[in-house]
Structures are given as structure tokens and as C-alpha cells.
Design a protein around this motif. Structure first.
Motif, PDB file in Angstrom:
ATOM      1  N   ALA A 238       1.160  -1.551  -0.473  1.00  0.00           N
ATOM      2  CA  ALA A 238       0.102   0.117   0.399  1.00  0.00           C
ATOM      3  C   ALA A 238       0.786   1.132  -0.155  1.00  0.00           C
ATOM      4  N   GLY A 239       0.502   2.002  -0.299  1.00  0.00           N
ATOM      5  CA  GLY A 239       1.061   3.961   0.050  1.00  0.00           C
ATOM      6  C   GLY A 239       1.010   3.908  -1.973  1.00  0.00           C
ATOM      7  N   GLY A 240       1.480   3.511  -2.651  1.00  0.00           N
ATOM      8  CA  GLY A 240       1.632   4.168  -3.841  1.00  0.00           C
ATOM      9  C   GLY A 240       0.427   5.322  -4.057  1.00  0.00           C
TER      10      GLY A 240
ATOM     11  N   ASN B 294      10.935 -17.655  -2.643  1.00  0.00           N
ATOM     12  CA  ASN B 294      10.430 -16.264  -3.011  1.00  0.00           C
ATOM     13  C   ASN B 294       9.051 -15.620  -3.129  1.00  0.00           C
ATOM     14  N   VAL B 295       8.565 -15.197  -2.268  1.00  0.00           N
ATOM     15  CA  VAL B 295       7.127 -14.650  -2.796  1.00  0.00           C
ATOM     16  C   VAL B 295       6.963 -13.133  -2.563  1.00  0.00           C
ATOM     17  N   TRP B 296       5.721 -12.828  -3.958  1.00  0.00           N
ATOM     18  CA  TRP B 296       6.538 -10.902  -4.179  1.00  0.00           C
ATOM     19  C   TRP B 296       4.373 -11.214  -4.055  1.00  0.00           C
ATOM     20  N   GLY B 297       4.322  -9.379  -3.526  1.00  0.00           N
ATOM     21  CA  GLY B 297       3.077  -9.430  -3.781  1.00  0.00           C
ATOM     22  C   GLY B 297       2.601  -8.661  -5.005  1.00  0.00           C
ATOM     23  N   GLN B 298       1.266  -8.100  -5.103  1.00  0.00           N
ATOM     24  CA  GLN B 298       0.999  -7.580  -6.216  1.00  0.00           C
ATOM     25  C   GLN B 298       1.134  -6.593  -6.938  1.00  0.00           C
ATOM     26  N   GLY B 299       2.167  -5.705  -6.230  1.00  0.00           N
ATOM     27  CA  GLY B 299       2.876  -4.404  -6.561  1.00  0.00           C
ATOM     28  C   GLY B 299       1.776  -3.255  -6.508  1.00  0.00           C
ATOM     29  N   THR B 300       2.913  -1.880  -6.279  1.00  0.00           N
ATOM     30  CA  THR B 300       1.424  -0.919  -5.888  1.00  0.00           C
ATOM     31  C   THR B 300       2.513   0.726  -7.081  1.00  0.00           C
TER      32      THR B 300
END
Length: 116
Positions: free
Chosen positions: A7-9, A104-110
Motif C-alpha cells: 500500500a502507499g503508492g 521467494n514470494v512477491w506481492g501484487q505491487g503498487t
């Protein structure tokens, strides 16, 4: 199930600042090295910053002094404080947990957009 939620983008003018956050669930957050990647349009994904379980940090050379990564193990959250933003910082920023039991695990991106 491992989940990372960024969050925060948003849209910010050159010279401005943003603070990204990433909340983790489904992992023993405190034992993992965490980090932020970014991918700009037409460019390869690059590591922005990393932070170990003990709080040691690393940064892409081009970003040292402008970006700060931190973590709050009590909240299972990492942060990326980005100051003096430039148009070339425009990218999708991804939170990453390194070396979990499922890799390795990534989030969905912002999305971060720096533009006047």
C-alpha cells in the motif's frame, strides 16, 4: 497461505516523497529477509532495498540516501520511505519475502508515478 499486501503508492511530483508499506501474513515474518523490487515500463525488475531479520539493510547504489527500508516485526510489516523522488523512480513496486518454505514470494505491487 503466504500473502504480501502493498500500500502507499500513488502520484507524486518530482522532489516529493511517499511511504510504501507491505503487510505480510501466512509466514513467520520475523525470521525472513524482506525487500522491495521495482519494475519500470520496458525495463527489467531491479532490487531496490533489502532488510534482514536482524535489521541490516542494503540498497541499490543509485538509491542510497534517498530511500530507507525498515521493518516492524510486531506488525509483520515492512516500509519503504522514498524521498526526493524523480521521474525515473516511476515503476510498480513489489514487496518480496526471500527464502520462505515455498521460495521467494512477491506481492501484487503498487504503482508509483513521479510526474509534474
Amino acid at each position: 497461505q503466504v500473502q504480501l499486501v502493498e500500500a502507499g503508492g500513488g502520484l507524486v511530483q518530482p522532489g516529493g516523497f511517499l511511504r510504501l508499506s507491505c503487510a505480510a501474513s501466512g509466514i513467520r515474518f520475523s525470521i525472513y529477509r524482506m525487500g522491495w523490487d521495482r519494475q519500470a515500463p520496458g525495463k527489467q525488475r531491479e532490487l531496490v532495498a533489502g532488510i534482514t531479520s536482524s535489521g541490516s539493510t542494503e540498497y541499490a547504489d543509485s538509491l542510497k540516501g534517498r530511500f530507507t527500508i525498515s521493518r516492524d516485526n510486531a506488525k509483520n510489516t515492512i516500509y519503504l520511505q522514498m524521498n526526493s523522488l524523480k521521474p525515473e523512480d516511476t515503476a510498480v513496486y513489489y514487496c518480496v519475502a526471500f527464502g520462505t518454505s515455498i521460495g521467494n514470494v512477491w506481492g501484487q505491487g503498487t504503482q508509483v508515478t513521479v510526474s509534474s
